[in-house]
Design an enzyme around this catalytic site. Sequence first.
Site, PDB file in Angstrom:
ATOM      1  CB  SER A   1      10.627   7.555   8.598  1.00  0.00           C
ATOM      2  OG  SER A   1      10.120   6.234   9.992  1.00  0.00           O
TER       3      SER A   1
ATOM      4  CB  CYS B   1       7.903  -5.197   9.046  1.00  0.00           C
ATOM      5  SG  CYS B   1       9.179  -3.708   9.478  1.00  0.00           S
TER       6      CYS B   1
ATOM      7  CB  SER C   1      10.268   4.651  14.408  1.00  0.00           C
ATOM      8  OG  SER C   1       9.851   5.155  13.380  1.00  0.00           O
ATOM      9  CG  LEU C   2      13.707   7.245  20.616  1.00  0.00           C
ATOM     10  CD1 LEU C   2      14.938   6.813  19.963  1.00  0.00           C
ATOM     11  CD2 LEU C   2      13.662   8.607  21.234  1.00  0.00           C
TER      12      LEU C   2
ATOM     13  CD  GLU D   1      -3.120  -1.480   2.406  1.00  0.00           C
ATOM     14  OE1 GLU D   1      -3.642  -1.849   2.106  1.00  0.00           O
ATOM     15  OE2 GLU D   1      -2.557  -0.526   3.749  1.00  0.00           O
TER      16      GLU D   1
ATOM     17  CB  CYS E   1       6.846  -2.017  16.596  1.00  0.00           C
ATOM     18  SG  CYS E   1       8.491  -1.498  15.724  1.00  0.00           S
TER      19      CYS E   1
ATOM     20  CB  CYS F   1       1.019   6.288  11.265  1.00  0.00           C
ATOM     21  SG  CYS F   1       1.951   7.385  10.342  1.00  0.00           S
TER      22      CYS F   1
HETATM   23  N1  SAH Z   1      10.002   1.161   9.714  1.00  0.00           N
HETATM   24  C1  SAH Z   1      10.459   2.549   9.298  1.00  0.00           C
HETATM   25  C2  SAH Z   1       8.942   3.444   8.426  1.00  0.00           C
HETATM   26  C3  SAH Z   1       7.689   2.809   8.422  1.00  0.00           C
HETATM   27  S1  SAH Z   1       6.752   3.046   9.762  1.00  0.00           S
HETATM   28  C4  SAH Z   1       9.728   3.376  10.930  1.00  0.00           C
HETATM   29  O1  SAH Z   1       9.179   2.340  11.688  1.00  0.00           O
HETATM   30  O2  SAH Z   1      10.331   4.487  11.065  1.00  0.00           O
HETATM   31  C5  SAH Z   1       5.958   4.684   9.982  1.00  0.00           C
HETATM   32  C6  SAH Z   1       5.402   5.254  11.395  1.00  0.00           C
HETATM   33  O3  SAH Z   1       4.395   5.243  11.641  1.00  0.00           O
HETATM   34  C7  SAH Z   1       6.393   5.033  12.240  1.00  0.00           C
HETATM   35  O4  SAH Z   1       7.170   6.220  13.279  1.00  0.00           O
HETATM   36  C8  SAH Z   1       5.898   4.435  12.999  1.00  0.00           C
HETATM   37  O5  SAH Z   1       6.295   3.971  14.410  1.00  0.00           O
HETATM   38  C9  SAH Z   1       4.312   4.636  13.223  1.00  0.00           C
HETATM   39  N2  SAH Z   1       3.572   3.698  13.338  1.00  0.00           N
HETATM   40  C10 SAH Z   1       3.646   2.440  13.626  1.00  0.00           C
HETATM   41  N3  SAH Z   1       1.944   2.188  13.628  1.00  0.00           N
HETATM   42  C11 SAH Z   1       1.778   2.512  14.736  1.00  0.00           C
HETATM   43  C12 SAH Z   1       0.391   3.493  15.011  1.00  0.00           C
HETATM   44  N4  SAH Z   1      -0.309   1.681  15.044  1.00  0.00           N
HETATM   45  N5  SAH Z   1       0.230   4.142  15.404  1.00  0.00           N
HETATM   46  C13 SAH Z   1       0.344   5.154  14.787  1.00  0.00           C
HETATM   47  N6  SAH Z   1       1.564   5.102  14.408  1.00  0.00           N
HETATM   48  C14 SAH Z   1       2.422   4.281  13.898  1.00  0.00           C
HETATM   49 FE1  SF4 Z   2       8.181  -2.260  10.775  1.00  0.00          FE
HETATM   50 FE2  SF4 Z   2       8.341   0.503  10.732  1.00  0.00          FE
HETATM   51 FE3  SF4 Z   2       6.219  -1.115  11.759  1.00  0.00          FE
HETATM   52 FE4  SF4 Z   2       7.972  -1.397  13.178  1.00  0.00          FE
HETATM   53  S1  SF4 Z   2       6.429   0.916  13.138  1.00  0.00           S
HETATM   54  S2  SF4 Z   2       7.032  -2.912  12.165  1.00  0.00           S
HETATM   55  S3  SF4 Z   2       9.737  -0.843  12.002  1.00  0.00           S
HETATM   56  S4  SF4 Z   2       6.938  -0.976   9.853  1.00  0.00           S
END
Ligand code: SAH
Ligand code: SF4
Length: 340
Positions: free
Chosen positions: A189, A106, A212-213, A85, A110, A334
């Site tokens: 990111s 991925c 992404s901290l 997507e 997370c 996101c």
């Molecule tokens: N894998 C990379 C880029 C894709 S994720 C990364 O983690 O940075 C893009 C962003 O969406 C990241 O900052 C991630 O932490 C955030 N994200 C993931 N799940 C989310 C959720 N349920 N609500 C809000 N942001 C989320």
């Molecule tokens: Fe992967 Fe980013 Fe989602 Fe974490 S937040 S599972 S690194 S896509």
Amino acid sequence: MDLKKLSIFLKENKIPAFRLKQVRDAVYKNFAVSWEEIPVLPAALRERLRHGIHINSLETLETRISKKKDAVKFCFALKDGLKIESVLLKLLSEKWSLCISTQVGCPVRCPFCATGKKGLKRNLSPDEITDQYLTAANYLKKLGEQKIGSVIFMGMGEPFLNYDSVAEAVRTIADPDLIGLGQRHISVSTSGHVPGIRRFAKDFPQCNLAISLHAAEEPLRTDLVPLNRTYPLSQLAKALKDYIFSTKRRVFVEYVLMEGINNSRTQVARLNAWLRTVAAPKYFVVNIIPYNRTGGPYRAPTRERIKLFAGLLEAAGIEVTIRKSMGEDISGACGQLAGK
Ligand code: SAH
Ligand code: SF4
């Protein structure tokens, strides 16, 4: 599209070389996604190309538009049937940003993110990444809409675990002879892949980097971003310090805010202290992303609690933005991209 393949195809079929430039311009400058959309080519040649070369590696299965019309989610099928997507977002008044995917699924997993739920299926090729841009650009062009003003590598997948393909896609998007969007309009990111950050600083010093901290303390960050086990906060801090030193650029820090998990006063203080171990506050913008629902046990804090967190951080001298949730009604916000 695969330009190398096209070039070989043209040679093998004894088609004059100027056709390569015609196709290249039609695809990268005018966003043609089918051979029919390149009328300068003779019909017979178009027919041969249609059988020999894929002009675009993606099939658009669905386009969903949010109620507010500020987000458009594309669901694409790849040649092997897997799905990815991309999301167009109207962030600043009239400008469109495109959020693109780099992997199917991925491997970082997370626990709050829909993309990570099923782990990694495979990496995307450079063309599969670039073609998301070309298809979305074609879509906007046909609607007579504004062009894409920026690209964010923030869709499905961890970009730095597919570094070579991502780097090639960034080059294609930035190359003035191809798409020609400046590096400054491209952001990547990462969940904190330290070797990737180091390579990126060397290869693309003009692009933007987002980290992404989500937590600034070891055990919690390992729970939220399992890659932290491999690249803990201490290593991440060092890599960011070097990044800022060599690029002189600010770093965008993403912080998904989850009630009772990472939004206490102590956690604001830890975040502030950790950032200061890396660089002066002026080198950071913290993007607070209120958690979007993905079916897990988490929930977003209330509006007041989000503002409280942001206010405390600001009071410590750090620039903060609160990301407004866009496209939640089309599962395009996101963390909600799952390629279903
Ligand atoms: N894998 C990379 C880029 C894709 S994720 C990364 O983690 O940075 C893009 C962003 O969406 C990241 O900052 C991630 O932490 C955030 N994200 C993931 N799940 C989310 C959720 N349920 N609500 C809000 N942001 C989320
Ligand atoms: Fe992967 Fe980013 Fe989602 Fe974490 S937040 S599972 S690194 S896509």
